[in-house]
Design a protein around this motif. Structure first.
Motif, PDB file in Angstrom:
ATOM      1  N   CYS A 523      38.522  40.368  57.161  1.00  0.00           N
ATOM      2  CA  CYS A 523      38.399  41.709  55.935  1.00  0.00           C
ATOM      3  C   CYS A 523      38.862  41.171  54.784  1.00  0.00           C
ATOM      4  N   TRP A 524      39.616  39.677  54.486  1.00  0.00           N
ATOM      5  CA  TRP A 524      39.330  39.550  52.830  1.00  0.00           C
ATOM      6  C   TRP A 524      39.250  37.784  52.514  1.00  0.00           C
ATOM      7  N   GLY A 525      38.581  37.439  53.342  1.00  0.00           N
ATOM      8  CA  GLY A 525      37.558  36.860  52.688  1.00  0.00           C
ATOM      9  C   GLY A 525      36.897  36.717  52.009  1.00  0.00           C
ATOM     10  N   LYS A 526      35.938  37.716  51.591  1.00  0.00           N
ATOM     11  CA  LYS A 526      34.908  38.733  50.626  1.00  0.00           C
ATOM     12  C   LYS A 526      35.679  38.658  49.167  1.00  0.00           C
ATOM     13  N   LEU A 527      36.962  39.219  49.818  1.00  0.00           N
ATOM     14  CA  LEU A 527      37.635  39.483  49.017  1.00  0.00           C
ATOM     15  C   LEU A 527      38.322  38.496  47.823  1.00  0.00           C
ATOM     16  N   LEU A 528      38.889  37.442  48.556  1.00  0.00           N
ATOM     17  CA  LEU A 528      38.983  36.802  47.754  1.00  0.00           C
ATOM     18  C   LEU A 528      38.316  35.354  47.376  1.00  0.00           C
ATOM     19  N   SER A 529      36.903  35.494  47.311  1.00  0.00           N
ATOM     20  CA  SER A 529      35.679  34.345  47.159  1.00  0.00           C
ATOM     21  C   SER A 529      35.468  35.511  45.637  1.00  0.00           C
ATOM     22  N   LEU A 530      36.106  36.597  45.673  1.00  0.00           N
ATOM     23  CA  LEU A 530      35.821  36.955  43.752  1.00  0.00           C
ATOM     24  C   LEU A 530      36.913  36.883  43.207  1.00  0.00           C
ATOM     25  N   ILE A 531      37.457  36.070  43.194  1.00  0.00           N
ATOM     26  CA  ILE A 531      38.661  35.229  41.834  1.00  0.00           C
ATOM     27  C   ILE A 531      39.164  33.834  41.853  1.00  0.00           C
ATOM     28  N   THR A 532      37.898  33.668  43.391  1.00  0.00           N
ATOM     29  CA  THR A 532      38.276  31.855  43.828  1.00  0.00           C
ATOM     30  C   THR A 532      37.004  30.997  43.370  1.00  0.00           C
ATOM     31  N   GLN A 533      35.821  31.998  43.017  1.00  0.00           N
ATOM     32  CA  GLN A 533      34.890  31.274  42.528  1.00  0.00           C
ATOM     33  C   GLN A 533      34.024  31.494  40.683  1.00  0.00           C
ATOM     34  N   ARG A 534      33.337  30.339  40.843  1.00  0.00           N
ATOM     35  CA  ARG A 534      33.613  30.390  38.912  1.00  0.00           C
ATOM     36  C   ARG A 534      31.605  31.123  39.179  1.00  0.00           C
ATOM     37  N   ASP A 535      31.657  31.819  38.022  1.00  0.00           N
ATOM     38  CA  ASP A 535      30.396  32.430  37.831  1.00  0.00           C
ATOM     39  C   ASP A 535      29.762  32.056  36.393  1.00  0.00           C
ATOM     40  N   LEU A 536      28.050  30.963  36.799  1.00  0.00           N
ATOM     41  CA  LEU A 536      28.038  30.674  35.902  1.00  0.00           C
ATOM     42  C   LEU A 536      26.954  31.643  35.051  1.00  0.00           C
ATOM     43  N   GLY A 537      27.132  32.411  35.172  1.00  0.00           N
ATOM     44  CA  GLY A 537      26.458  33.448  34.074  1.00  0.00           C
ATOM     45  C   GLY A 537      27.608  33.813  33.129  1.00  0.00           C
ATOM     46  N   SER A 538      27.474  35.238  32.367  1.00  0.00           N
ATOM     47  CA  SER A 538      28.100  35.166  31.044  1.00  0.00           C
ATOM     48  C   SER A 538      29.692  35.135  31.074  1.00  0.00           C
ATOM     49  N   PHE A 539      30.821  33.974  30.715  1.00  0.00           N
ATOM     50  CA  PHE A 539      31.597  34.312  31.335  1.00  0.00           C
ATOM     51  C   PHE A 539      33.000  35.881  31.134  1.00  0.00           C
ATOM     52  N   GLN A 540      32.428  36.542  30.018  1.00  0.00           N
ATOM     53  CA  GLN A 540      33.339  37.486  29.666  1.00  0.00           C
ATOM     54  C   GLN A 540      32.406  38.427  31.196  1.00  0.00           C
ATOM     55  N   GLU A 541      31.396  39.029  30.610  1.00  0.00           N
ATOM     56  CA  GLU A 541      31.343  40.027  31.158  1.00  0.00           C
ATOM     57  C   GLU A 541      31.119  40.217  33.567  1.00  0.00           C
ATOM     58  N   SER A 542      31.241  38.591  33.910  1.00  0.00           N
ATOM     59  CA  SER A 542      31.138  38.246  35.441  1.00  0.00           C
ATOM     60  C   SER A 542      32.541  38.618  35.359  1.00  0.00           C
ATOM     61  N   GLU A 543      33.268  38.293  34.423  1.00  0.00           N
ATOM     62  CA  GLU A 543      34.823  37.846  34.767  1.00  0.00           C
ATOM     63  C   GLU A 543      35.907  39.566  34.658  1.00  0.00           C
ATOM     64  N   LYS A 544      35.008  40.100  33.879  1.00  0.00           N
ATOM     65  CA  LYS A 544      35.117  42.115  34.077  1.00  0.00           C
ATOM     66  C   LYS A 544      34.843  42.133  35.012  1.00  0.00           C
ATOM     67  N   LYS A 545      33.315  42.036  35.874  1.00  0.00           N
ATOM     68  CA  LYS A 545      33.039  42.450  36.709  1.00  0.00           C
ATOM     69  C   LYS A 545      33.472  42.574  38.296  1.00  0.00           C
ATOM     70  N   LYS A 546      33.913  40.903  38.081  1.00  0.00           N
ATOM     71  CA  LYS A 546      34.397  40.238  39.670  1.00  0.00           C
ATOM     72  C   LYS A 546      36.056  41.547  39.366  1.00  0.00           C
ATOM     73  N   LEU A 547      37.090  41.633  37.995  1.00  0.00           N
ATOM     74  CA  LEU A 547      38.241  41.554  37.985  1.00  0.00           C
ATOM     75  C   LEU A 547      37.542  43.200  38.629  1.00  0.00           C
ATOM     76  N   LYS A 548      36.641  43.930  38.405  1.00  0.00           N
ATOM     77  CA  LYS A 548      36.481  45.602  38.737  1.00  0.00           C
ATOM     78  C   LYS A 548      36.707  45.830  40.170  1.00  0.00           C
ATOM     79  N   GLU A 549      35.745  44.565  40.850  1.00  0.00           N
ATOM     80  CA  GLU A 549      35.135  44.493  41.960  1.00  0.00           C
ATOM     81  C   GLU A 549      36.453  43.739  42.437  1.00  0.00           C
ATOM     82  N   PHE A 550      37.558  43.074  42.335  1.00  0.00           N
ATOM     83  CA  PHE A 550      38.629  43.395  43.130  1.00  0.00           C
ATOM     84  C   PHE A 550      39.594  43.704  43.047  1.00  0.00           C
TER      85      PHE A 550
END
Length: 656
Positions: A523-550
């Motif tokens: 239930c929570w493993g996939k959600l936690l991965s959004l804020i614990t893994q670094r995205d190699l792409g554009s930091f700005q866009e990826s962080e916005k996307k991950k926070l939104k998904e979270f």
């Protein structure tokens, strides 16, 4: 030859009279002290005797006949004397009060003995005098004055005998004396038959009163008189019974029990029935039986036992037994098993009382109804208990709770089995099972009861496995199983937990932990991965996307799982704590990095929806049982849930 035959008759009559005189000499000596005799008869006796004696000496040519005539004068006179005494005793009894009961009974006894003497000897005396007259008239003494006197005495004796016979047919003074005793018997009962004003119990009669009643009953011991005595006793004591019951609300005995849908509808009435039946038997009928036994102690027949049967009717014992029988005819219900065991316990505690009180033929109806009730209780309890595993299995067709909590059936069955294994019901159930199997010539094993409980619990486990597969959301399935395994773990130290064993309890403990781990991972493993893994792409866009998904993922889970339930408070606290420890630190760390993004891009602030503290507050508020939020209606809702589960369970029991 005629003279010889008459002489033999005279000799035979004389022997009988002398034997009777010897037998009643003691009575006559006492009767002689009882006042003046019948003057008219006694005054004539000397002249009659004087007339007969010269006749026997001077005119009789046969010395043997003379001796017979002389010997007959005394017995004839004794009969006349007893007639006089009878009249005196009768007059005394008519005027005498029963206040001095021993004296009154003594006078009655003397009168009966005197009447018995007359009954035995009057006819013989008359026959003897008739033979004297007949013999004398056949000889030269037929016109002798003494013979005329003998004839006159004979007529007088015959008249007295006829008068006495008519008096007996009409009842006479002795009958009036018996009536007076019956009146005294009733008055004694009425004066001393009162109930207490505080409770439905009877005041015991004092020993002097009981002794008086006993003495009167002993004198009235005759077929007709005894029946009247018993009727009087029942009449008075029945009024006592009615007074003793008037403060008890027994209207429920008239209820048509079989018209009710379930045992809960009349549960309070059954509890009342148990208390009232015990009171009637032990506190009311037992004292009545003892009093009845004391009063009629000297009665040789068992006719007095009709009193017990009639009083049992007045105490509505038949209605009590019929009510119990109607309960056994109600639809099958788990709670009905408990009530049947309550009834069995009561009947078992009253068994010795029933055997003692209702052993006579007059109580055969009560014994029959009692046997039928015991048989129906035992058979009904056995059938419900025997069918429980099958009924649990039939519950699988129902859906599991949508909130993932413990099904009402699981909670009910575990509490129910724990109750059956408790000190109150287990001995009773074991005895019922043993009795039923003995009736069917089966061998009862000591482990039958506990083995059957284990089978029931295994069926519950199979139901849980089936229900867990009906959830579309795998997370809810894990939560459901976690709840129920935790529920079983809590049985440690209970009667049910003891018979299920440590290995069974340990397995559920392990399953609970496994389900909790699976729930957190899925239930929570996939959600936690959004804020614990670094995205190699554009930091700005990826962080916005991950926070939104979270945010979207967390809100979705929170909304859905806020309707889920973790029933055990400790487990709920533990799960929430693990979630907080897994989510909040990671989110706080992530947000610290996200602050720099907001400083370079003000538009990124719109993606910040939660703080670390708000997330923690939201997580700790999850999985709360809805009943807790409405404490004012908690018991009402639980009662409805319990009723729903029991009714559902009863339906399947009835369907078998």
């Amino acid at each position: 030859m005629a003279n010889v035959g008459s002489l033999e008759n005279l000799q035979a009559a004389q022997k009988i009279l002398r034997a009777s005189l010897k037998k009643y000499s003691a009575i006559s000596s006492k009767l002689d002290e009882m006042g003046p005799r019948l003057d008219d008869i006694r005054q004539r006796l000397p002249s009659l005797e004087a007339a007969i004696r010269p006749f026997s000496r001077q005119k009789c040519s046969h010395f043997a006949i003379r001796d017979q005539i002389n010997g007959a004068i005394g017995p004839a006179a004794a009969v006349f004397k007893v007639y006089g005494v009878v009249r005196e005793l009768e007059e005394s009894l008519l005027n005498q009060s029963c206040a001095d009961l021993p004296a009154y009974l003594s006078s009655m006894k003397k009168l009966e003995e005197a009447l018995g003497f007359l009954a035995d000897n009057c006819v013989l005396a008359i026959q003897w005098l008739e033979d004297v007259v007949e013999f004398s008239e056949d000889n030269v003494f037929s016109n002798n004055q003494s013979l005329l006197s003998v004839k006159k005495s004979l007529r007088m004796l015959q008249e007295l005998h006829e008068i006495e016979g008519r008096a007996r047919l009409d009842g006479g003074p002795l009958n009036a004396a018996f009536n007076k005793l019956e009146t005294e018997f009733r008055c004694l009962l009425m004066k001393n038959s009162v109930t207490t004003t505080t409770c439905a119990t009877l005041l015991p009669l004092t020993m002097p009163v009981v002794q008086k009643l006993q003495a009167i009953a002993g004198r009235l011991d005759g077929d007709i008189r005894l029946q009247k005595c018993i009727v009087l006793y029942i009449e008075v004591r029945s009024l006592n019974a009615q007074r003793s019951l008037q403060d008890l609300d027994l209207d429920y005995l008239e209820i048509q029990v079989t018209e009710f849908d379930d045992i809960q509808s009349i549960e309070s009435h059954i509890d009342q029935w148990c208390k009232h039946l015990e009171l009637v038997v032990k506190d009311l009928l037992e004292p009545e039986y003892k009093l009845c036994n004391d009063v009629f102690e000297k009665i040789k027949s068992d006719a007095w036992k009709h009193c017990v049967a009639r009083l049992a009717e007045e105490f509505r014992l038949i209605s009590f037994l019929q009510f119990g029988r109607s309960v056994t005819k109600m639809k099958k219900d788990p709670l009905k098993l408990l009530k049947l065991l309550d009834i069995f316990a009561l009947l078992e505690s009253l068994r010795s009382n029933f055997n003692r009180l209702f052993g006579g033929e007059a109580c055969s109806d009560i014994r029959t109804l009692t046997r039928e009730l015991v048989k129906a209780v035992v058979n009904g309890a056995y059938e419900i208990f025997q069918e429980l595993p099958g009924q649990v299995e039939m519950q699988r067709r129902f859906s599991p709770p949508s909130h993932g909590g413990i099904p009402g059936l699981v909670s009910f069955i575990t509490k129910y089995c724990e109750q059956l294994l408790g000190d109150e019901y287990k001995p009773l159930l074991a005895q019922v099972l043993k009795i039923h199997q003995s009736w069917n010539q089966d061998v009862y094993g000591d482990g039958f009861l506990t083995n059957h409980i284990i089978i029931i619990m295994k069926e519950v486990g199979l139901n849980l496995d089936a229900w867990s597969k009906e959830y579309e959301d795998i997370c809810l399935s894990y939560l459901f199983m976690m709840n129920n395994h935790c529920h079983f773990c809590q049985l440690k130290g209970t009667k049910l937990g003891d018979i299920m064993g440590d290995s069974w309890l340990g397995a559920h403990e392990q399953y609970k932990d496994n389900c909790a781990a699976l729930y957190l991972r899925e239930c929570w493993g996939k959600l936690l991965s959004l804020i614990t893994q670094r995205d190699l792409g554009s930091f700005q866009e990826s962080e916005k996307k991950k926070l939104k998904e979270f945010n979207e993922g967390f809100d979705e889970r929170y909304k859905k799982q806020s309707n889920w339930v973790i029933c055990d408070e400790n487990l709920r606290r533990k799960v929430c704590q693990i979630l907080v420890q897994a989510v909040v630190p990671a989110y706080r760390s992530y947000m610290q990095k996200y602050v720099g993004l907001v400083e370079h891009d003000a538009s990124a602030s719109k993606y910040v929806k939660h703080t670390a503290q708000s997330l923690e507050n939201m997580i700790t508020s999850m999985f709360q049982p809805k009943l807790v939020k409405y404490s004012s209606t908690k018991h009402i809702r639980f009662g409805k849930l319990k009723s729903l589960v029991q009714n559902q369970f009863r339906v399947t029991l009835t369907a078998m």
